[in-house]
Design a protein around this motif. Structure first.
Motif, mmCIF file in Angstrom:
data_model
loop_
_atom_site.group_PDB
_atom_site.id
_atom_site.type_symbol
_atom_site.label_atom_id
_atom_site.label_comp_id
_atom_site.label_asym_id
_atom_site.label_seq_id
_atom_site.Cartn_x
_atom_site.Cartn_y
_atom_site.Cartn_z
ATOM 1 N N ALA A 194 1.212 8.693 -6.676
ATOM 2 C CA ALA A 194 1.741 10.484 -6.492
ATOM 3 C C ALA A 194 2.741 10.986 -7.317
ATOM 4 O O ALA A 194 2.604 11.889 -7.934
ATOM 5 N N ARG A 251 2.451 1.473 -3.598
ATOM 6 C CA ARG A 251 1.533 2.008 -4.735
ATOM 7 C C ARG A 251 1.036 3.391 -4.436
ATOM 8 O O ARG A 251 1.182 4.215 -5.436
ATOM 9 N N SER A 252 0.753 3.882 -3.226
ATOM 10 C CA SER A 252 0.319 5.380 -2.859
ATOM 11 C C SER A 252 1.577 6.274 -3.618
ATOM 12 O O SER A 252 1.350 7.213 -4.060
ATOM 13 N N THR A 303 0.757 -1.257 -0.010
ATOM 14 C CA THR A 303 -0.001 0.075 -0.010
ATOM 15 C C THR A 303 0.736 1.236 0.012
ATOM 16 O O THR A 303 0.581 2.216 -0.806
#
Length: 303
Positions: A189, A184-185, A181
């Motif tokens: 961005a 991926r974030s 997570t």
């Protein structure tokens, strides 16, 4: 508070839970879900500790199913259920019941667990180590809205991923995916800032790492680009490189809790990207009880 019950049944356990809640001054049930942990004696302590920490965010009734074998051959098939009820500070922000089963009781664990589920509350089943071949068809898995496995904890992680892909049903997830997570974030961005086209991808990680494999499949599914895997000393995923016409977008975390982000035409940055604890991973999974479509797409990509 702890209450030990030997050679017991579900009815007696329910009475013990109510008695313990009254004794500690919390007769009302404040739990929002039932978390069922299916494990062995060796991994029970760490699993319960992680669940108790996660309960600070998600108060829950935690049922720990521990299947064990009798020491002697005579008692091996003798049905037996021992329980330990924990309420109050011994159970985080919820209540915990350790269910030690053997014989026919262990083979029909769902018949013990079913009367102990909170009424009208979601059920999540977590296998910290050895999960069934098809979690959704397992008697305990069939009771749950969410089923959590962990391919990182098995001897053949990539083989386990293939099995998860073949048996996937809505509600399945894996902690190897949850570990991604923050990656991926951060990558999403970075791509929003770069506003360019990705032409290739490289994932660097320790060998046989299921999170790296899922990340590579996610790139293949979302970006439709070739993805190379590079083996490093770890731990887990150490770097991601996205090729673009303007240069490489790089997130590099060789070790420690910080990563370095490089975007063409922008100054390099240092960002927090630590390896999260099991409690943090479980807490994240308990925030959502709907099917994870992104995980399903990444898991099945290329299969």
């Amino acid at each position: 508070m702890k209450i030990d019950l030997t050679d017991t049944n579900s009815s007696s356990i329910n009475k013990a839970i109510l008695s313990a809640r009254r004794a500690v001054g919390t007769p009302a049930v404040g739990a929002v879900l039932t978390l069922v942990i299916v494990t062995d004696e060796e991994n029970a302590y760490d699993s319960v500790k992680a669940a108790n920490e996660a309960s600070r965010e998600h108060p829950s009734r935690t049922l720990v199913v521990i299947k064990r074998h009798a020491r002697g051959p005579r008692g091996r098939n003798e049905p037996r259920l021992d329980a330990e009820v924990r309420v109050g500070t011994d159970a985080g922000a919820g209540e915990t019941v350790l269910l030690r089963m053997q014989g026919e009781v262990a083979r029909r664990a769902d018949s013990v667990v079913l009367p102990l589920l909170l009424p009208d509350a979601p059920v999540v089943v977590w296998w910290p180590v050895d999960a069934p071949e098809v979690p959704s068809r397992d008697p305990l898995g069939a009771l749950a809205q969410r089923r959590i496995t962990d391919t990182y904890a098995v001897e053949d992680p990539l083989g386990a991923l293939a099995a998860r892909a073949a048996s996937y049903a809505p509600g399945d997830t894996d902690l190897a995916w949850t570990r991604l997570t923050p990656w991926r974030s951060m990558l999403a961005a970075a791509l929003d800032q770069a506003r360019t086209t990705v032409t290739s991808a490289v994932v660097e990680s320790e060998a046989e790492n299921p999170s790296a494999e899922l990340l590579a499949r996610w790139f293949g599914d979302r970006l439709n680009v070739p993805v190379d895997r590079v083996v490093t000393d770890g731990p887990v995923v150490t770097a991601v490189r996205l090729g673009t016409p303007d240069g490489e977008i790089v997130i590099d975390r060789p070790e420690g809790p910080v990563a370095h982000l490089a975007i063409p035409g922008q100054p390099n940055r240092v960002m927090a990207l630590k390896v999260r604890t099991t409690a943090e991973l479980i807490a994240e999974e308990l925030r959502r009880l709907d099917p994870d479509e992104a995980y399903a797409a990444a898991l099945r990509h290329g299969q």
